[in-house]
Design a protein around this motif. Structure first.
Motif, mmCIF file in Angstrom:
data_model
loop_
_atom_site.group_PDB
_atom_site.id
_atom_site.type_symbol
_atom_site.label_atom_id
_atom_site.label_comp_id
_atom_site.label_asym_id
_atom_site.label_seq_id
_atom_site.Cartn_x
_atom_site.Cartn_y
_atom_site.Cartn_z
ATOM 1 N N ARG A 48 9.682 11.018 -9.564
ATOM 2 C CA ARG A 48 9.757 11.779 -10.834
ATOM 3 C C ARG A 48 8.542 12.685 -10.993
ATOM 4 O O ARG A 48 8.645 13.775 -11.559
ATOM 5 N N ARG A 49 7.424 12.258 -10.471
ATOM 6 C CA ARG A 49 6.228 13.115 -10.535
ATOM 7 C C ARG A 49 6.415 14.367 -9.659
ATOM 8 O O ARG A 49 5.930 15.439 -10.001
ATOM 9 N N GLN A 50 7.124 14.198 -8.555
ATOM 10 C CA GLN A 50 7.435 15.370 -7.724
ATOM 11 C C GLN A 50 8.196 16.405 -8.555
ATOM 12 O O GLN A 50 7.944 17.608 -8.436
ATOM 13 N N VAL A 51 9.126 15.941 -9.371
ATOM 14 C CA VAL A 51 9.913 16.878 -10.186
ATOM 15 C C VAL A 51 9.002 17.636 -11.154
ATOM 16 O O VAL A 51 9.114 18.861 -11.313
ATOM 17 N N THR A 52 8.076 16.923 -11.780
ATOM 18 C CA THR A 52 7.145 17.587 -12.702
ATOM 19 C C THR A 52 6.303 18.628 -11.954
ATOM 20 O O THR A 52 6.133 19.764 -12.420
ATOM 21 N N HIS A 53 5.788 18.240 -10.785
ATOM 22 C CA HIS A 53 5.013 19.201 -10.003
ATOM 23 C C HIS A 53 5.874 20.387 -9.570
ATOM 24 O O HIS A 53 5.349 21.480 -9.339
ATOM 25 N N GLY A 54 7.192 20.164 -9.476
ATOM 26 C CA GLY A 54 8.081 21.267 -9.107
ATOM 27 C C GLY A 54 8.006 22.413 -10.087
ATOM 28 O O GLY A 54 8.035 23.585 -9.706
ATOM 29 N N VAL A 55 7.905 22.104 -11.367
ATOM 30 C CA VAL A 55 7.780 23.166 -12.371
ATOM 31 C C VAL A 55 6.460 23.914 -12.176
ATOM 32 O O VAL A 55 6.415 25.153 -12.143
ATOM 33 N N ALA A 56 5.381 23.153 -12.008
ATOM 34 C CA ALA A 56 4.051 23.777 -11.885
ATOM 35 C C ALA A 56 3.947 24.633 -10.618
ATOM 36 O O ALA A 56 3.423 25.763 -10.654
ATOM 37 N N ARG B 4 0.816 -1.216 0.000
ATOM 38 C CA ARG B 4 0.000 0.000 0.000
ATOM 39 C C ARG B 4 0.856 1.276 0.000
ATOM 40 O O ARG B 4 0.372 2.359 -0.332
ATOM 41 N N VAL B 5 2.088 1.142 0.484
ATOM 42 C CA VAL B 5 2.856 2.344 0.840
ATOM 43 C C VAL B 5 3.384 3.077 -0.395
ATOM 44 O O VAL B 5 3.869 2.468 -1.340
ATOM 45 N N ILE B 6 3.254 4.397 -0.346
ATOM 46 C CA ILE B 6 3.768 5.302 -1.382
ATOM 47 C C ILE B 6 5.055 5.943 -0.853
ATOM 48 O O ILE B 6 5.168 6.236 0.343
ATOM 49 N N VAL B 7 6.010 6.179 -1.764
ATOM 50 C CA VAL B 7 7.295 6.766 -1.366
ATOM 51 C C VAL B 7 7.495 8.105 -2.067
ATOM 52 O O VAL B 7 7.257 8.220 -3.280
ATOM 53 N N ILE B 8 7.927 9.091 -1.278
ATOM 54 C CA ILE B 8 8.387 10.352 -1.872
ATOM 55 C C ILE B 8 9.816 10.613 -1.415
ATOM 56 O O ILE B 8 10.262 10.100 -0.386
ATOM 57 N N HIS B 9 10.536 11.385 -2.193
ATOM 58 C CA HIS B 9 11.934 11.725 -1.885
ATOM 59 C C HIS B 9 12.223 13.007 -2.663
ATOM 60 O O HIS B 9 11.895 13.104 -3.846
ATOM 61 N N PRO B 10 12.866 14.007 -2.025
ATOM 62 C CA PRO B 10 13.101 15.267 -2.751
ATOM 63 C C PRO B 10 14.157 15.150 -3.834
ATOM 64 O O PRO B 10 14.212 15.977 -4.741
ATOM 65 N N GLY B 11 15.033 14.105 -3.732
ATOM 66 C CA GLY B 11 16.165 14.010 -4.631
ATOM 67 C C GLY B 11 17.219 15.041 -4.254
ATOM 68 O O GLY B 11 16.885 16.065 -3.639
ATOM 69 N N PRO B 12 18.468 14.828 -4.605
ATOM 70 C CA PRO B 12 18.975 13.619 -5.248
ATOM 71 C C PRO B 12 18.993 12.450 -4.265
ATOM 72 O O PRO B 12 19.090 12.671 -3.063
ATOM 73 N N VAL B 13 18.904 11.229 -4.796
ATOM 74 C CA VAL B 13 18.854 10.045 -3.930
ATOM 75 C C VAL B 13 20.251 9.416 -3.825
ATOM 76 O O VAL B 13 21.087 9.580 -4.714
ATOM 77 N N ASN B 14 20.460 8.706 -2.734
ATOM 78 C CA ASN B 14 21.662 7.883 -2.562
ATOM 79 C C ASN B 14 21.239 6.432 -2.667
ATOM 80 O O ASN B 14 20.739 5.851 -1.682
ATOM 81 N N TYR B 15 21.397 5.836 -3.862
ATOM 82 C CA TYR B 15 21.028 4.433 -4.016
ATOM 83 C C TYR B 15 21.892 3.573 -3.108
ATOM 84 O O TYR B 15 23.101 3.802 -2.971
ATOM 85 N N GLY B 16 21.247 2.590 -2.492
ATOM 86 C CA GLY B 16 21.978 1.683 -1.601
ATOM 87 C C GLY B 16 22.150 2.241 -0.209
ATOM 88 O O GLY B 16 22.680 1.554 0.667
ATOM 89 N N VAL B 17 21.732 3.483 0.009
ATOM 90 C CA VAL B 17 21.766 4.047 1.368
ATOM 91 C C VAL B 17 20.321 4.147 1.867
ATOM 92 O O VAL B 17 19.827 3.220 2.499
ATOM 93 N N GLU B 18 19.615 5.231 1.507
ATOM 94 C CA GLU B 18 18.245 5.373 2.013
ATOM 95 C C GLU B 18 17.199 4.737 1.088
ATOM 96 O O GLU B 18 16.042 4.579 1.495
ATOM 97 N N ILE B 19 17.594 4.367 -0.127
ATOM 98 C CA ILE B 19 16.605 3.855 -1.087
ATOM 99 C C ILE B 19 17.282 2.895 -2.062
ATOM 100 O O ILE B 19 18.451 3.092 -2.420
#
Ligand code: CP
Length: 305
Positions: free
Chosen positions: A280-288, A252-267
């Motif tokens: 990636r949708r967060q990035v698109t909403h960032g423009v809007a 059920r769980v949804i994940v958000i992250h502001p980026g940049p991500v550290n693969y292998g650390v937090e995600i």
């Protein structure tokens, strides 16, 4: 809106109005393909004294889409390297008839100090560990799109809360939208004061995953950590990382992250790529969202032509 220094300076009605306006600038495929003229005659300068990809590019895109002219001030290669002070730099930019300054700076309080000393509208693009207002707004926009109504949604912020401007702004915006916020962090990276310190806490991400709808992950901000007793990578992953196995176990769980991500650390990469990741949708909403913020700032200025 003369500028935007902190979400705490906005009323809840103003936050909702920005999110409602931003939602008109985006559809399922991305930012809507329309030519906007709200920024005609406006001159925007972007000055980033810390690295950025998403925020800088999205502010630049947003200003362009609104019809404003936009220039990027590159700190590297500027007279900052000859010792020019920040305030002299800002006054030099102001003397060239820019009307809006979008600024990122590493020192808490610096953005407000600049706003008090310039006639330009100032928009905070991330300030030390203090505030990242447009990030919090875009996080809210992405969650509103996914869940329709975020009132009563349970969101846990997981990771380096102590050094996070994202966490501070996010908890302000989401709490005022009726979201039930909690936190989860190793002791050395936990908040020790402010609203974040008063929120309910989970000992590990496994505890949080059984009780929340959204995990809001944070990057460990090594650039802001001095002498802190960091957990080992193994200990961090055991207690706080959103791994592929955890994503599989909590459907059920949804994940958000502001980026940049550290693969292998937090995600893990599979989590970021999942259809339950909004990264990636967060990035698109960032423009809007940045279009909506800049538009509201522009409305309160006469053109500098
Ligand atoms: N989320 C965020 O602020 O990313 P950038 O540092 O790439 O702008």
């Amino acid at each position: 809106m003369r500028g935007l220094l902190d979400t705490a300076d906005l009323t809840t009605a103003e936050i909702v109005a920005i999110l409602d306006e931003a939602s008109t600038y985006v559809d399922a495929s991305g930012v809507v393909p329309t030519t906007f003229t709200h920024g005609n005659g406006k001159r925007v300068v972007l000055a980033f004294f810390e690295p950025s990809t998403r925020t800088r590019l999205s502010f630049e895109t947003a200003a362009q889409r609104l019809g404003a002219s936009v220039l990027v001030f590159h700190v590297s290669g500027s007279s900052v390297e000859k010792g020019e002070t920040l305030f002299d730099t800002v006054h030099t930019i102001e003397a060239m008839s820019f009307d809006t300054l979008v600024i990122r700076h590493g020192e808490n309080g610096m953005v407000r100090s600049i706003a008090e000393r310039t006639t330009m509208s100032v928009v905070n693009a991330g300030e030390g560990s203090l505030a990242h207002p447009t990030q919090a707004l875009l996080d809210a926009a992405a969650l509103r799109e996914r869940f329709d109504d975020v009132k009563g949604l349970r969101v846990c912020i997981v990771g380096d809360i102590a050094h996070s401007r994202v966490a501070r702004s996010q908890v302000d915006v989401l709490t005022r939208l009726g979201v039930d916020m909690s936190v989860c962090a190793p002791g050395s990276l936990d908040a020790t004061d402010g609203v974040l310190a008063s929120l309910p806490r989970y000992e590990s991400i496994d505890d949080a995953l059984s009780n929340v709808d959204v995990i809001s992950l944070l990057r460990i901000q090594r650039e802001r950590i001095t002498g802190t007793d960091l957990p080992s990578l193994d200990a961090y992953r055991a207690g706080y990382a959103m791994t592929d196995a955890r994503m599989q176990a909590h459907q059920r769980v949804i994940v958000i992250h502001p980026g940049p991500v550290n693969y292998g650390v937090e995600i893990d990469p599979g989590v970021a790529d999942s259809d339950r990741s909004l990264i990636r949708r967060q990035v698109t909403h960032g423009v809007a969202v940045r279009m909506a913020v800049l538009n509201n700032v522009f409305k309160h200025r006469t053109p500098n032509t």
